[in-house]
Design a protein around this motif. Structure first.
Motif, PDB file in Angstrom:
ATOM      1  N   GLN A 151      28.819  27.959 -50.349  1.00 31.42           N
ATOM      2  CA  GLN A 151      27.848  27.305 -49.465  1.00 31.42           C
ATOM      3  C   GLN A 151      27.887  25.777 -49.494  1.00 31.42           C
ATOM      4  O   GLN A 151      27.436  25.130 -48.564  1.00 31.42           O
ATOM      5  N   VAL A 152      28.385  25.169 -50.584  1.00 30.31           N
ATOM      6  CA  VAL A 152      28.335  23.707 -50.702  1.00 30.31           C
ATOM      7  C   VAL A 152      29.361  23.082 -49.757  1.00 30.31           C
ATOM      8  O   VAL A 152      30.529  23.478 -49.744  1.00 30.31           O
ATOM      9  N   ASP A 153      28.920  22.121 -48.947  1.00 30.28           N
ATOM     10  CA  ASP A 153      29.846  21.571 -47.945  1.00 30.28           C
ATOM     11  C   ASP A 153      30.134  20.078 -48.112  1.00 30.28           C
ATOM     12  O   ASP A 153      31.152  19.592 -47.686  1.00 30.28           O
ATOM     13  N   TRP A 154      29.229  19.307 -48.696  1.00 26.60           N
ATOM     14  CA  TRP A 154      29.380  17.862 -48.858  1.00 26.60           C
ATOM     15  C   TRP A 154      29.785  17.158 -47.558  1.00 26.60           C
ATOM     16  O   TRP A 154      30.557  16.209 -47.553  1.00 26.60           O
ATOM     17  N   GLY A 155      29.280  17.705 -46.431  1.00 27.67           N
ATOM     18  CA  GLY A 155      29.515  17.069 -45.147  1.00 27.67           C
ATOM     19  C   GLY A 155      30.879  17.330 -44.561  1.00 27.67           C
ATOM     20  O   GLY A 155      31.285  16.662 -43.600  1.00 27.67           O
ATOM     21  N   ARG A 156      31.600  18.286 -45.112  1.00 25.47           N
ATOM     22  CA  ARG A 156      32.915  18.628 -44.574  1.00 25.47           C
ATOM     23  C   ARG A 156      33.024  20.154 -44.492  1.00 25.47           C
ATOM     24  O   ARG A 156      32.150  20.870 -44.972  1.00 25.47           O
ATOM     25  N   GLU A 157      34.088  20.637 -43.894  1.00 19.59           N
ATOM     26  CA  GLU A 157      34.198  22.066 -43.645  1.00 19.59           C
ATOM     27  C   GLU A 157      34.167  22.890 -44.932  1.00 19.59           C
ATOM     28  O   GLU A 157      33.571  23.961 -44.988  1.00 19.59           O
ATOM     29  N   ARG A 158      34.818  22.385 -45.973  1.00 17.29           N
ATOM     30  CA  ARG A 158      34.792  23.062 -47.271  1.00 17.29           C
ATOM     31  C   ARG A 158      34.481  22.033 -48.344  1.00 17.29           C
ATOM     32  O   ARG A 158      35.238  21.091 -48.563  1.00 17.29           O
ATOM     33  N   GLY A 159      33.382  22.234 -49.032  1.00 10.86           N
ATOM     34  CA  GLY A 159      32.960  21.252 -50.030  1.00 10.86           C
ATOM     35  C   GLY A 159      33.766  21.286 -51.298  1.00 10.86           C
ATOM     36  O   GLY A 159      33.957  20.256 -51.956  1.00 10.86           O
ATOM     37  N   ARG A 160      34.215  22.455 -51.705  1.00 12.73           N
ATOM     38  CA  ARG A 160      35.027  22.606 -52.908  1.00 12.73           C
ATOM     39  C   ARG A 160      36.433  22.997 -52.476  1.00 12.73           C
ATOM     40  O   ARG A 160      36.662  24.124 -52.036  1.00 12.73           O
ATOM     41  N   ASP A 161      37.356  22.082 -52.576  1.00 11.93           N
ATOM     42  CA  ASP A 161      38.677  22.308 -51.990  1.00 11.93           C
ATOM     43  C   ASP A 161      39.763  21.781 -52.924  1.00 11.93           C
ATOM     44  O   ASP A 161      39.841  20.579 -53.178  1.00 11.93           O
ATOM     45  N   PRO A 162      40.627  22.660 -53.457  1.00 12.02           N
ATOM     46  CA  PRO A 162      41.685  22.207 -54.363  1.00 12.02           C
ATOM     47  C   PRO A 162      42.766  21.370 -53.694  1.00 12.02           C
ATOM     48  O   PRO A 162      43.667  20.880 -54.372  1.00 12.02           O
ATOM     49  N   GLN A 163      42.671  21.182 -52.371  1.00 11.28           N
ATOM     50  CA  GLN A 163      43.632  20.316 -51.688  1.00 11.28           C
ATOM     51  C   GLN A 163      43.038  18.956 -51.339  1.00 11.28           C
ATOM     52  O   GLN A 163      43.725  18.119 -50.762  1.00 11.28           O
ATOM     53  N   LEU A 164      41.782  18.735 -51.692  1.00 11.82           N
ATOM     54  CA  LEU A 164      41.181  17.421 -51.445  1.00 11.82           C
ATOM     55  C   LEU A 164      41.288  16.556 -52.698  1.00 11.82           C
ATOM     56  O   LEU A 164      40.299  16.189 -53.335  1.00 11.82           O
ATOM     57  N   TYR A 165      42.535  16.251 -53.031  1.00  9.19           N
ATOM     58  CA  TYR A 165      42.884  15.307 -54.090  1.00  9.19           C
ATOM     59  C   TYR A 165      43.821  14.287 -53.472  1.00  9.19           C
ATOM     60  O   TYR A 165      44.788  14.650 -52.800  1.00  9.19           O
ATOM     61  N   TRP A 166      43.507  13.023 -53.704  1.00  7.30           N
ATOM     62  CA  TRP A 166      44.149  11.932 -52.990  1.00  7.30           C
ATOM     63  C   TRP A 166      45.137  11.184 -53.889  1.00  7.30           C
ATOM     64  O   TRP A 166      44.867  10.958 -55.077  1.00  7.30           O
ATOM     65  N   LEU A 167      46.241  10.762 -53.290  1.00  5.61           N
ATOM     66  CA  LEU A 167      47.256   9.974 -54.004  1.00  5.61           C
ATOM     67  C   LEU A 167      47.501   8.689 -53.229  1.00  5.61           C
ATOM     68  O   LEU A 167      47.652   8.724 -51.999  1.00  5.61           O
ATOM     69  N   ARG A 168      47.526   7.571 -53.929  1.00  2.00           N
ATOM     70  CA  ARG A 168      47.799   6.286 -53.279  1.00  2.00           C
ATOM     71  C   ARG A 168      48.622   5.402 -54.203  1.00  2.00           C
ATOM     72  O   ARG A 168      48.376   5.344 -55.417  1.00  2.00           O
ATOM     73  N   VAL A 169      49.588   4.704 -53.615  1.00  3.29           N
ATOM     74  CA  VAL A 169      50.423   3.738 -54.316  1.00  3.29           C
ATOM     75  C   VAL A 169      50.058   2.345 -53.825  1.00  3.29           C
ATOM     76  O   VAL A 169      49.865   2.135 -52.624  1.00  3.29           O
ATOM     77  N   PHE A 170      49.964   1.409 -54.751  1.00  2.00           N
ATOM     78  CA  PHE A 170      49.689   0.009 -54.409  1.00  2.00           C
ATOM     79  C   PHE A 170      50.939  -0.812 -54.718  1.00  2.00           C
ATOM     80  O   PHE A 170      51.386  -0.862 -55.868  1.00  2.00           O
ATOM     81  N   GLY A 171      51.495  -1.439 -53.694  1.00  2.00           N
ATOM     82  CA  GLY A 171      52.692  -2.230 -53.887  1.00  2.00           C
ATOM     83  C   GLY A 171      53.954  -1.394 -53.710  1.00  2.00           C
ATOM     84  O   GLY A 171      53.918  -0.256 -53.236  1.00  2.00           O
ATOM     85  N   GLU A 172      55.062  -1.969 -54.094  1.00  2.00           N
ATOM     86  CA  GLU A 172      56.365  -1.331 -53.956  1.00  2.00           C
ATOM     87  C   GLU A 172      56.828  -0.814 -55.311  1.00  2.00           C
ATOM     88  O   GLU A 172      57.027  -1.601 -56.247  1.00  2.00           O
ATOM     89  N   PRO A 173      56.992   0.508 -55.459  1.00  2.00           N
ATOM     90  CA  PRO A 173      57.461   1.053 -56.737  1.00  2.00           C
ATOM     91  C   PRO A 173      58.808   0.450 -57.121  1.00  2.00           C
ATOM     92  O   PRO A 173      59.787   0.584 -56.396  1.00  2.00           O
ATOM     93  N   SER A 174      58.831  -0.234 -58.255  1.00  2.00           N
ATOM     94  CA  SER A 174      60.021  -0.985 -58.637  1.00  2.00           C
ATOM     95  C   SER A 174      59.973  -1.282 -60.130  1.00  2.00           C
ATOM     96  O   SER A 174      58.920  -1.218 -60.757  1.00  2.00           O
ATOM     97  N   THR A 175      61.127  -1.614 -60.683  1.00  2.00           N
ATOM     98  CA  THR A 175      61.184  -2.040 -62.084  1.00  2.00           C
ATOM     99  C   THR A 175      60.982  -3.544 -62.208  1.00  2.00           C
ATOM    100  O   THR A 175      61.084  -4.101 -63.298  1.00  2.00           O
TER     101      THR A 175
END
Length: 374
Positions: free
Chosen positions: A98-122
């Motif tokens: 029942q929990v939605d948190w304002g979206r279609e599915r509130g508990r969702d194992p695919q709602l995990y976010w990935l973000r990179v800052f800058g250019e991956p480099s050595t």
């Protein structure tokens, strides 16, 4: 192997993932360095963590994303994170779907976010983060070396779940058991010093603050989200949950004062413990440090080798009885680790490992800028 090897794996994995994305995906997935305000945002609630969610990736892209996540975790750490993602299905069932948190599915194992800052480099600085409900992983790389791995948050709801054959799934069980054994080994005088409040906070004292400091007190749940709820129904629900949680546990302003963060750590110092208790304290500490790749965990552990552990203090709050709300923290030079298990009748764990000086690699980056960009 060295932390340079870890950074190299991160660079390779980040480039492979970014290279698999189309232009629209890449716009969300990679932001230019340093993006200071956004890079210092982090969450552990089921809110938008910023970046590209697994739900917007194809299967191969998801695999490449998880390869990058695994590059920043130890094998046990990656297994734990993978289990936490799966617990979203369990939690959904427990809440009656029942929990939605304002979206279609509130508990969702695919709602995990990935973000990179800058250019991956050595060469030069770049960073990445992965987060969603009960997971927040951060790494900063500078000139081919990992220079910051905090904040690092892991949580579990439920903290304990039944498995077939009478076994119990407890992804973060060691953090409770080892600390409970430690406080149980104290004599009454030492235990009294270790317990800083008879009531535990309803969440981590530091919350998701970008920086921690003197006088910090537990934040309310509405504050630990990206923005405020536009839907009055959700806003009221979160406020009511906070009121009920606080009332149920019986926390008062006086308890919040006792639990507040101070520059001089509260609780009992390792210097006041026996050799065996200090070894137990190290075991507790390693449940936090051991989340990251072994090479990085070993470097972190060196900061507390030998007599250096004596500067770490252990503080407990709440009941010492299993199954009752409780909280503890470890605090010392370059260390703040918190554990809280109070919600859902003490079956909902939040834990975080932080370096108040070098969260997000800030201390190392500041030194780098001072030395090379005058």
């Amino acid at each position: 192997m060295t932390d340079g090897d870890v950074a190299g794996r991160m660079v390779e994995a980040a480039r492979a993932w970014l290279g698999s994305l189309d232009d629209g995906q890449r716009e969300a997935a990679r932001w230019p360095w340093p993006a200071e305000e956004e890079r210092h945002r982090w969450y552990y609630t089921p809110t938008d963590h910023g970046g590209l969610p697994l739900a917007r990736m194809g299967q191969r892209q998801q695999q490449l994303a998880m390869r990058l996540v695994a590059s920043g975790l130890s094998r046990p750490g990656f297994v734990t994170v993978s289990t936490i993602l799966g617990l979203e299905n369990v939690l959904d069932q427990l809440e009656g779907w029942q929990v939605d948190w304002g979206r279609e599915r509130g508990r969702d194992p695919q709602l995990y976010w990935l973000r990179v800052f800058g250019e991956p480099s050595t060469e030069g600085p770049w960073s990445w983060r992965f987060g969603g409900h009960h997971v927040s992983v951060h790494h900063v790389v500078l000139d081919g070396t990992v220079q910051g791995s905090t904040p690092c948050f892991l949580g579990a709801d439920p903290a304990a779940s039944p498995l077939l054959g009478g076994h119990v799934l407890r992804p973060l069980g060691a953090l409770e058991d080892l600390a409970r054994d430690l406080i149980g080994s104290f004599d009454e005088e030492t235990a009294t010093k270790a317990v800083i409040s008879a009531v535990a906070p309803t969440d981590l004292v530091t919350g998701n603050r970008p920086r921690v400091g003197e006088g910090d007190k537990a934040m309310g749940l509405p504050e630990v989200w990206r923005g405020r709820f536009d839907d009055p129904r959700l806003a009221d629900a979160v406020e009511e949950f906070q009121r009920q949680a606080d009332a149920h546990i019986g926390i008062t302003p006086e308890h919040h004062d006792r639990l507040s963060l101070t520059a001089k750590p509260k609780g009992v110092s390792a210097a006041e413990m026996t050799a065996g208790q200090r070894d137990q304290l190290r075991a507790v500490l390693m449940t936090f440090l051991g989340r990251v790749p072994d090479e990085l965990a070993e470097q972190e552990a060196k900061k507390f080798a030998g007599d250096a552990i004596k500067d770490v203090r252990f503080a407990w709050a709440g009941s010492r009885e299993p199954g009752r709300p409780h909280y503890y923290r470890l605090q010392g030079p370059h260390l703040l680790a918190e554990y809280d298990n109070t919600q859902r009748e003490a079956n909902h764990v939040h834990t975080v490992w932080r370096d108040p000086v070098n969260d997000f690699g800030d201390d190392v980056l500041a030194s780098h800028i001072a030395a090379h960009h005058r």
